[in-house]
Design a protein around this motif. Structure first.
Motif, PDB file in Angstrom:
ATOM      1  N   ALA A 146       0.831  -1.207   0.000  1.00  0.00           N
ATOM      2  CA  ALA A 146       0.000   0.000   0.000  1.00  0.00           C
ATOM      3  C   ALA A 146       0.869   1.262   0.000  1.00  0.00           C
ATOM      4  O   ALA A 146       0.565   2.242  -0.683  1.00  0.00           O
ATOM      5  CB  ALA A 146      -0.938  -0.002   1.203  1.00  0.00           C
ATOM      6  N   GLN A 147       1.966   1.225   0.753  1.00  0.00           N
ATOM      7  CA  GLN A 147       2.868   2.372   0.789  1.00  0.00           C
ATOM      8  C   GLN A 147       3.572   2.546  -0.561  1.00  0.00           C
ATOM      9  O   GLN A 147       3.810   3.670  -1.006  1.00  0.00           O
ATOM     10  CB  GLN A 147       3.894   2.209   1.905  1.00  0.00           C
ATOM     11  CG  GLN A 147       3.302   2.340   3.302  1.00  0.00           C
ATOM     12  CD  GLN A 147       4.356   2.207   4.383  1.00  0.00           C
ATOM     13  OE1 GLN A 147       5.500   1.847   4.138  1.00  0.00           O
ATOM     14  NE2 GLN A 147       3.967   2.504   5.623  1.00  0.00           N
ATOM     15  N   LEU A 165       2.311   1.728  -3.498  1.00  0.00           N
ATOM     16  CA  LEU A 165       1.309   2.281  -4.403  1.00  0.00           C
ATOM     17  C   LEU A 165       1.111   3.772  -4.141  1.00  0.00           C
ATOM     18  O   LEU A 165       0.997   4.570  -5.080  1.00  0.00           O
ATOM     19  CB  LEU A 165      -0.016   1.528  -4.222  1.00  0.00           C
ATOM     20  CG  LEU A 165      -1.074   1.709  -5.318  1.00  0.00           C
ATOM     21  CD1 LEU A 165      -0.559   1.188  -6.647  1.00  0.00           C
ATOM     22  CD2 LEU A 165      -2.358   0.984  -4.923  1.00  0.00           C
ATOM     23  N   ALA A 166       1.125   4.152  -2.877  1.00  0.00           N
ATOM     24  CA  ALA A 166       0.969   5.562  -2.529  1.00  0.00           C
ATOM     25  C   ALA A 166       2.144   6.400  -3.029  1.00  0.00           C
ATOM     26  O   ALA A 166       1.999   7.602  -3.291  1.00  0.00           O
ATOM     27  CB  ALA A 166       0.828   5.709  -1.013  1.00  0.00           C
ATOM     28  N   ARG A 167       3.311   5.768  -3.173  1.00  0.00           N
ATOM     29  CA  ARG A 167       4.497   6.443  -3.695  1.00  0.00           C
ATOM     30  C   ARG A 167       4.534   6.463  -5.223  1.00  0.00           C
ATOM     31  O   ARG A 167       5.502   6.927  -5.816  1.00  0.00           O
ATOM     32  CB  ARG A 167       5.753   5.757  -3.172  1.00  0.00           C
ATOM     33  CG  ARG A 167       6.008   5.984  -1.696  1.00  0.00           C
ATOM     34  CD  ARG A 167       6.650   7.334  -1.456  1.00  0.00           C
ATOM     35  NE  ARG A 167       7.127   7.480  -0.089  1.00  0.00           N
ATOM     36  CZ  ARG A 167       7.918   8.449   0.317  1.00  0.00           C
ATOM     37  NH1 ARG A 167       8.312   9.369  -0.549  1.00  0.00           N
ATOM     38  NH2 ARG A 167       8.302   8.534   1.571  1.00  0.00           N
ATOM     39  N   ARG A 183      -9.698  -0.431  -5.271  1.00  0.00           N
ATOM     40  CA  ARG A 183      -9.925   0.962  -5.702  1.00  0.00           C
ATOM     41  C   ARG A 183     -11.275   1.079  -6.412  1.00  0.00           C
ATOM     42  O   ARG A 183     -11.444   1.897  -7.311  1.00  0.00           O
ATOM     43  CB  ARG A 183      -8.807   1.398  -6.661  1.00  0.00           C
ATOM     44  CG  ARG A 183      -7.405   1.280  -6.107  1.00  0.00           C
ATOM     45  CD  ARG A 183      -6.354   1.710  -7.127  1.00  0.00           C
ATOM     46  NE  ARG A 183      -6.314   0.780  -8.259  1.00  0.00           N
ATOM     47  CZ  ARG A 183      -6.668   1.089  -9.489  1.00  0.00           C
ATOM     48  NH1 ARG A 183      -7.134   2.303  -9.758  1.00  0.00           N
ATOM     49  NH2 ARG A 183      -6.600   0.199 -10.467  1.00  0.00           N
TER      50      ARG A 183
END
Length: 500
Positions: A76-77, A79-81, A106
């Motif tokens: 998840a981190q 993807l957030a980056r 999503r």
């Protein structure tokens, strides 16, 4: 293309029990470039990518994204980056639809009913993404109904659906047709034109020169070299990968005298799948089976091996007419290396030693009592003769690299003393060094009197390894080509059903 970096790995190291996967590896990615990452199976490519994706934690070193240190502890981190990864092994949920897989986690919400997924919008957006790549798949279709190539394209669309700054592609073309590869390359060029950086892992080294801007070579978990593609040559890359020159990638000694007929297929028919198939394979030869994805090659192999039934015709192996049973086939000396080694060729949760002997238990231990000392001896001999890279014969098979897993499947069927072997995409997803080793082993097998039916989507492999080639189109054999007649143009023409 600017020289500003969207991603930098600095001194990355990672160790697993008994294996040093990465040692002080540095790697960088510029905006708007395709950076090819190559190396043999087990070189550390996938481990490096899994660290970036948050699937593994590195032991030393640091990751810098857009000039800022990045602590990535989970997917998840990542993807957030802005990191999107297409893995070599599919990461799809088989009993969800194509659209549900593309937007998993999503899902768009219904504008009027809180908490409800807007399926109409999700299907419409998925259809638009698929069409943008020229992919003709209904987004409502369950993934488990799709073939390997179609699933690969869904993976590509899923990754591209995220507004990523860094896209990683791990062997994205391993199951794609020429047309689908062209569509993928067009999509990659659209991404890089928008400033997206692409890390592209491939064992098809010709792709380095087709799509790459720079190339980095890893070997045994270490950085070996980085260079601009325009300054590189195939020989330089191969030598950096394997630490030696490879004189012959396609190792064949063609023999004039062939042995007995190992396989004879006459007027074979399976409703909606195969029509009027006639073919032979003799001992001492490799017979290629070519065609586009969906032509029926794997379906024919499964029928021959007895995994699927047929409606009419005859399959004769070593003079014995069979009506479909894998157990019967194995008993008379038939081995089948399937296209999907993970799902159909291996028991991933069992150790290497159990996978090697599982098809030979009755032959090795007729009393029904497994003698561990004999098992260890047999397996250790195959590990040595096939140069299987493993810290132990007790290593869990799922932890082995793709090329090593393929060698384990091969060892399993050699252990049965098979005389007729069906290879379905024998070198798919493995590196150039392992390819050369498998080609040499296939050559030695036929020299010793074995017969091989080889399905291959890589035309150079089919052309250089085959004594004869059958070409399939829509469930039919459209042409048999001798070694002298076979060319890439001839194969493609008959694979597309063109008869003039």
């Amino acid at each position: 293309m600017g020289d500003d970096f969207v991603l930098q790995f600095e001194g990355i190291s990672k160790q697993f029990p008994g294996v040093k996967a990465l040692e002080d590896v540095s790697f960088d990615l510029r905006r708007g470039e395709v950076h090819m990452l190559v190396g043999e199976n087990g070189a550390g490519k996938s481990t490096l990518i899994k660290i970036l994706a948050g699937a593994h934690r590195h032991d030393a070193g640091r990751i810098v994204i857009n000039g800022q240190p990045a602590e990535i502890q989970n997917p998840a981190q990542a993807l957030a980056r802005g990191v999107s990864v297409i893995y070599q092994e599919f990461n799809l949920v088989p009993f969800l639809s194509v659209a549900q897989n593309i937007f998993l986690g999503r899902e768009p919400r219904h504008p009027k009913i809180p908490g409800l997924i807007d399926h109409a919008r999700m299907n419409a957006e998925s259809r638009a993404l698929l069409e943008s790549l020229g992919v003709d798949i209904d987004p409502r279709t369950m993934v488990h109904y799709l073939g390997v190539a179609q699933q690969q394209m869904v993976e590509v669309v899923k990754a591209l659906s995220v507004n990523a700054q860094i896209v990683v592609m791990d062997e994205p073309t391993s199951a794609l047709t020429t047309r689908e590869i062209e569509q993928l390359f067009a999509a990659i060029r659209r991404l890089t034109a928008r400033g997206v950086g692409v890390i592209y892992i491939s064992h098809r080294l010709e792709e380095v020169f087709q799509i790459g801007d720079r190339v980095t070579v890893l070997r045994d978990g270490k950085w070996i070299a980085s260079m601009n593609v325009r300054d590189a040559t195939m020989d330089v890359i191969i030598q950096a990968m394997v630490g030696r020159t490879i004189d012959r990638l396609f190792h064949r000694d063609f023999m004039t005298d062939k042995g007995q007929v190992a396989l004879a297929v006459r007027n074979l028919h399976r409703h909606g799948v195969l029509q009027d198939i006639n073919m032979t394979v003799r001992c001492g030869e490799i017979v290629g089976l070519a065609g586009l994805v969906g032509a029926g090659r794997t379906e024919l192999a499964r029928v021959i091996f007895g995994a699927d039934p047929y409606d009419a015709g005859e399959v004769t192996i070593f003079g014995r007419t069979l009506r479909g049973s894998p157990v019967e086939c194995v008993a008379i000396g038939v081995g089948f290396l399937p296209e999907d080694r993970k799902r159909e060729g291996l028991a991933l949760i069992l150790p290497l030693r159990e996978n090697v002997v599982m098809a030979s238990l009755r032959r090795l231990f007729p009393s029904g009592i497994i003698r561990r000392a004999k098992e260890r001896g047999v397996v250790s001999d195959f590990v040595k003769s096939l140069d299987i890279a493993t810290p132990s014969i007790n290593r869990m098979t799922k932890f082995l690299s793709g090329g090593t897993q393929q060698k384990v499947v091969l060892a399993k069927w050699l252990c049965t003393q098979s005389r007729f072997l069906i290879f379905d995409e024998p070198t798919r997803g493995i590196d150039v060094g392992a390819k050369a080793e498998i080609h040499q082993l296939m050559n030695e097998l036929v020299k010793q009197g074995a017969a091989i039916l080889m399905i291959s989507s890589e035309l150079p492999e089919a052309l250089n390894m085959s004594d004869r080639i059958y070409v399939m189109h829509k469930g039919r054999i459209t042409k048999e080509l001798s070694r002298e007649e076979a060319t890439q143009e001839a194969i493609l023409r008959h694979a597309m059903g063109v008869t003039i």
